[in-house]
Design a protein around this motif. Sequence first.
Motif, PDB file in Angstrom:
ATOM      1  N   GLY A  38       0.820  -1.206   0.000  1.00 41.15           N
ATOM      2  CA  GLY A  38       0.000   0.000   0.000  1.00 41.15           C
ATOM      3  C   GLY A  38       0.848   1.248   0.000  1.00 41.15           C
ATOM      4  N   GLY A  39       0.315   2.277   0.620  1.00 46.54           N
ATOM      5  CA  GLY A  39       1.064   3.523   0.755  1.00 46.54           C
ATOM      6  C   GLY A  39       1.193   4.308  -0.525  1.00 46.54           C
ATOM      7  N   GLY A  40       0.359   4.007  -1.532  1.00 46.16           N
ATOM      8  CA  GLY A  40       0.399   4.758  -2.772  1.00 46.16           C
ATOM      9  C   GLY A  40       1.557   4.417  -3.682  1.00 46.16           C
ATOM     10  N   VAL A  41       2.240   3.294  -3.433  1.00 48.14           N
ATOM     11  CA  VAL A  41       3.379   2.884  -4.256  1.00 48.14           C
ATOM     12  C   VAL A  41       2.908   1.834  -5.254  1.00 48.14           C
ATOM     13  CG1 VAL A  41       5.697   1.912  -4.256  1.00 48.14           C
ATOM     14  CG2 VAL A  41       4.966   3.392  -2.373  1.00 48.14           C
ATOM     15  N   LEU A  42       3.143   2.094  -6.553  1.00 46.56           N
ATOM     16  CA  LEU A  42       2.705   1.182  -7.613  1.00 46.56           C
ATOM     17  C   LEU A  42       3.704   0.052  -7.809  1.00 46.56           C
ATOM     18  CD1 LEU A  42       1.610   3.859 -10.252  1.00 46.56           C
ATOM     19  CD2 LEU A  42       0.109   2.524  -8.747  1.00 46.56           C
ATOM     20  N   PRO A  43       3.251  -1.109  -8.279  1.00 45.08           N
ATOM     21  CA  PRO A  43       4.188  -2.179  -8.635  1.00 45.08           C
ATOM     22  C   PRO A  43       5.107  -1.721  -9.766  1.00 45.08           C
ATOM     23  CG  PRO A  43       1.943  -3.015  -8.476  1.00 45.08           C
ATOM     24  CD  PRO A  43       1.847  -1.524  -8.417  1.00 45.08           C
ATOM     25  N   PRO A  44       6.300  -2.295  -9.868  1.00 44.54           N
ATOM     26  CA  PRO A  44       7.219  -1.890 -10.936  1.00 44.54           C
ATOM     27  C   PRO A  44       6.614  -2.136 -12.315  1.00 44.54           C
ATOM     28  CG  PRO A  44       7.985  -3.895  -9.835  1.00 44.54           C
ATOM     29  CD  PRO A  44       6.864  -3.362  -9.024  1.00 44.54           C
ATOM     30  N   GLY A  45       6.884  -1.213 -13.243  1.00 47.56           N
ATOM     31  CA  GLY A  45       6.423  -1.369 -14.618  1.00 47.56           C
ATOM     32  C   GLY A  45       4.970  -1.044 -14.862  1.00 47.56           C
ATOM     33  N   THR A  46       4.281  -0.465 -13.871  1.00 51.86           N
ATOM     34  CA  THR A  46       2.860  -0.127 -14.031  1.00 51.86           C
ATOM     35  C   THR A  46       2.712   1.205 -14.767  1.00 51.86           C
ATOM     36  OG1 THR A  46       2.328  -1.243 -11.948  1.00 51.86           O
ATOM     37  CG2 THR A  46       0.693   0.295 -12.828  1.00 51.86           C
ATOM     38  N   PRO A  47       1.978   1.267 -15.887  1.00 52.95           N
ATOM     39  CA  PRO A  47       1.755   2.563 -16.562  1.00 52.95           C
ATOM     40  C   PRO A  47       0.961   3.511 -15.661  1.00 52.95           C
ATOM     41  CG  PRO A  47       1.210   0.712 -18.000  1.00 52.95           C
ATOM     42  CD  PRO A  47       1.373   0.144 -16.619  1.00 52.95           C
ATOM     43  N   ALA A  48       1.309   4.799 -15.713  1.00 49.58           N
ATOM     44  CA  ALA A  48       0.610   5.802 -14.905  1.00 49.58           C
ATOM     45  C   ALA A  48       0.470   7.076 -15.717  1.00 49.58           C
ATOM     46  CB  ALA A  48       1.372   6.069 -13.610  1.00 49.58           C
ATOM     47  N   ASP A  49      -0.617   7.795 -15.487  1.00 51.28           N
ATOM     48  CA  ASP A  49      -0.904   9.012 -16.247  1.00 51.28           C
ATOM     49  C   ASP A  49      -0.227  10.223 -15.633  1.00 51.28           C
ATOM     50  OD1 ASP A  49      -2.602   7.749 -18.138  1.00 51.28           O
ATOM     51  OD2 ASP A  49      -4.248   7.768 -16.678  1.00 51.28           O
ATOM     52  N   ALA A  50       0.348  11.079 -16.505  1.00 51.26           N
ATOM     53  CA  ALA A  50       0.973  12.324 -16.087  1.00 51.26           C
ATOM     54  C   ALA A  50       0.744  13.352 -17.187  1.00 51.26           C
ATOM     55  CB  ALA A  50       2.472  12.117 -15.827  1.00 51.26           C
ATOM     56  N   VAL A  51       1.275  14.557 -17.000  1.00 50.38           N
ATOM     57  CA  VAL A  51       1.155  15.599 -18.024  1.00 50.38           C
ATOM     58  C   VAL A  51       2.505  16.260 -18.226  1.00 50.38           C
ATOM     59  CG1 VAL A  51      -1.307  16.068 -17.680  1.00 50.38           C
ATOM     60  CG2 VAL A  51       0.382  17.270 -16.293  1.00 50.38           C
ATOM     61  N   VAL A  52       2.733  16.756 -19.458  1.00 52.77           N
ATOM     62  CA  VAL A  52       3.974  17.420 -19.821  1.00 52.77           C
ATOM     63  C   VAL A  52       3.643  18.750 -20.485  1.00 52.77           C
ATOM     64  CG1 VAL A  52       6.048  17.285 -21.262  1.00 52.77           C
ATOM     65  CG2 VAL A  52       5.188  15.231 -20.130  1.00 52.77           C
ATOM     66  N   ASP A  53       4.343  19.798 -20.108  1.00 57.20           N
ATOM     67  CA  ASP A  53       4.180  21.112 -20.725  1.00 57.20           C
ATOM     68  C   ASP A  53       4.912  21.130 -22.061  1.00 57.20           C
ATOM     69  OD1 ASP A  53       4.175  23.815 -21.418  1.00 57.20           O
ATOM     70  OD2 ASP A  53       4.358  24.473 -19.349  1.00 57.20           O
ATOM     71  N   ASP A  54       4.204  21.499 -23.146  1.00 48.24           N
ATOM     72  CA  ASP A  54       4.850  21.511 -24.464  1.00 48.24           C
ATOM     73  C   ASP A  54       5.521  22.842 -24.779  1.00 48.24           C
ATOM     74  OD1 ASP A  54       2.769  23.232 -25.009  1.00 48.24           O
ATOM     75  OD2 ASP A  54       2.185  22.239 -26.885  1.00 48.24           O
ATOM     76  N   ALA A  55       5.614  23.728 -23.760  1.00 47.92           N
ATOM     77  CA  ALA A  55       6.259  25.042 -23.895  1.00 47.92           C
ATOM     78  C   ALA A  55       5.477  25.989 -24.801  1.00 47.92           C
ATOM     79  CB  ALA A  55       7.695  24.901 -24.396  1.00 47.92           C
ATOM     80  N   LYS A  56       4.272  25.618 -25.171  1.00 45.51           N
ATOM     81  CA  LYS A  56       3.426  26.486 -25.997  1.00 45.51           C
ATOM     82  C   LYS A  56       2.074  26.728 -25.340  1.00 45.51           C
ATOM     83  CE  LYS A  56       5.540  24.992 -30.348  1.00 45.51           C
ATOM     84  NZ  LYS A  56       5.302  24.377 -31.690  1.00 45.51           N
ATOM     85  N   GLY A  57       2.028  26.466 -24.033  1.00 50.56           N
ATOM     86  CA  GLY A  57       0.788  26.712 -23.303  1.00 50.56           C
ATOM     87  C   GLY A  57      -0.129  25.519 -23.192  1.00 50.56           C
ATOM     88  N   HIS A  58       0.333  24.352 -23.647  1.00 46.53           N
ATOM     89  CA  HIS A  58      -0.504  23.159 -23.567  1.00 46.53           C
ATOM     90  C   HIS A  58       0.068  22.172 -22.554  1.00 46.53           C
ATOM     91  CE1 HIS A  58      -0.899  24.450 -27.928  1.00 46.53           C
ATOM     92  NE2 HIS A  58      -2.111  24.674 -27.418  1.00 46.53           N
ATOM     93  N   LEU A  59      -0.794  21.593 -21.750  1.00 50.09           N
ATOM     94  CA  LEU A  59      -0.417  20.476 -20.894  1.00 50.09           C
ATOM     95  C   LEU A  59      -0.832  19.197 -21.599  1.00 50.09           C
ATOM     96  CD1 LEU A  59      -1.372  21.765 -17.323  1.00 50.09           C
ATOM     97  CD2 LEU A  59       0.920  21.458 -18.275  1.00 50.09           C
ATOM     98  N   VAL A  60       0.150  18.421 -22.027  1.00 50.80           N
ATOM     99  CA  VAL A  60      -0.087  17.254 -22.868  1.00 50.80           C
ATOM    100  C   VAL A  60      -0.074  15.997 -22.002  1.00 50.80           C
ATOM    101  CG1 VAL A  60       0.713  15.946 -24.868  1.00 50.80           C
ATOM    102  CG2 VAL A  60       1.030  18.432 -24.783  1.00 50.80           C
ATOM    103  N   PRO A  61      -1.125  15.179 -22.061  1.00 49.23           N
ATOM    104  CA  PRO A  61      -1.133  13.940 -21.266  1.00 49.23           C
ATOM    105  C   PRO A  61      -0.147  12.911 -21.836  1.00 49.23           C
ATOM    106  CG  PRO A  61      -3.069  14.034 -22.668  1.00 49.23           C
ATOM    107  CD  PRO A  61      -2.376  15.360 -22.818  1.00 49.23           C
ATOM    108  N   VAL A  62       0.539  12.241 -20.931  1.00 49.17           N
ATOM    109  CA  VAL A  62       1.441  11.152 -21.310  1.00 49.17           C
ATOM    110  C   VAL A  62       1.208   9.996 -20.356  1.00 49.17           C
ATOM    111  CG1 VAL A  62       3.217  12.697 -22.247  1.00 49.17           C
ATOM    112  CG2 VAL A  62       3.345  11.963 -19.852  1.00 49.17           C
ATOM    113  N   LYS A  63       1.616   8.825 -20.786  1.00 54.34           N
ATOM    114  CA  LYS A  63       1.564   7.651 -19.927  1.00 54.34           C
ATOM    115  C   LYS A  63       3.003   7.229 -19.669  1.00 54.34           C
ATOM    116  CE  LYS A  63      -1.988   5.122 -20.504  1.00 54.34           C
ATOM    117  NZ  LYS A  63      -2.731   5.376 -19.239  1.00 54.34           N
ATOM    118  N   ALA A  64       3.410   7.257 -18.381  1.00 52.86           N
ATOM    119  CA  ALA A  64       4.785   6.946 -17.988  1.00 52.86           C
ATOM    120  C   ALA A  64       4.854   5.514 -17.478  1.00 52.86           C
ATOM    121  CB  ALA A  64       5.260   7.916 -16.915  1.00 52.86           C
TER     122      ALA A  64
END
Length: 339
Positions: free
Chosen positions: A188-214
Amino acid sequence: MAAVALLVLVTGCGGGHGDAKGTASTPPAKSAARPLPLQTEARQAAWKRRPIQIRPKSLLPGSQADLARVRLDDDLKDMDPYFLTVEFANTDGLAMDRPDLAANLSVVGTNGVSGKGVMILNVPLATAPTLPEHCREGDPATIPAGGTAEVCVLVMLAKGQEPATVAYSAEGSDTVLWKVGDGKGGGGGGVLPPGTPADAVVDDAKGHLVPVKATPQSVRAGDPADLSRFKAGDGEQNLVPYYVTVEYLNTGQYDVHPGMRSHVWLQSAGGKQVRPLVLLDLGGPGVAQCPETVPDTMVKPNATVRQCSIHMLPKGDEPATISYKGDGTDAKWITWRAS
């Protein structure tokens, strides 16, 4: 040590977060908790570059009721206490005077973050919380040559975090680790198993927050010789590189620059939280064992990129978790087990 001067001395368990202070009045009821399963093998280490032997004796979970008469700082009131007892043996031929042993001990949670050490000041023993006698005295005044001493530290872990390791880390000594249970807690404790895809966002430097899967791909131990053509800073000569590779899938509508690796942290079993190493490599071949970006182009929608970051850990330490935090004011840390 005077009975009214100090109850528990522990400055190292905070992992850089600082110590917490409190005062006590009358003793609470004694805890009935059972010690946690803990490796108790005696291991070699060093104190001020002099040989010592260390053997954990017990790790006892407490409760807020155990500290009912202690005035805790606000940030500790929702945390859980643990009492760690360790035996130190002086295997050197000289006495150890005023050894700061408690400062070098850590209890590390399943997320790879050290608990916060508690320092309780100016407490007469007659009104101290119900702790073992040696827990009321902090570090010993001295340990004679060939002698032993027990040190007890009180450490607070965040709710939901179980102890994963006990660690000793001091200047001039390799890190020494002992597992609590299997070293992974209950998952538990909010720690994911190794190799689990997770959603995040990346700034494209043009004002957009782009979703990515890490998705973490691997955590590999390197060799200091891998970095031989780069100049090491002070203290880095005794560190070991670890290579963390994460794959990112662009699930958005805009191209993004592959700069995600700068957001990756590595947490260790010894409680270290390590940023990526920055290497000045002006047109050089980089580190072959850890390619920075593959492919080295903008990441288009539905395309993937792999990035490798380098993190330096003390000898004897090992990776515990990987963390990534994307861009944007609402971004939160994502944490995976390293293995």
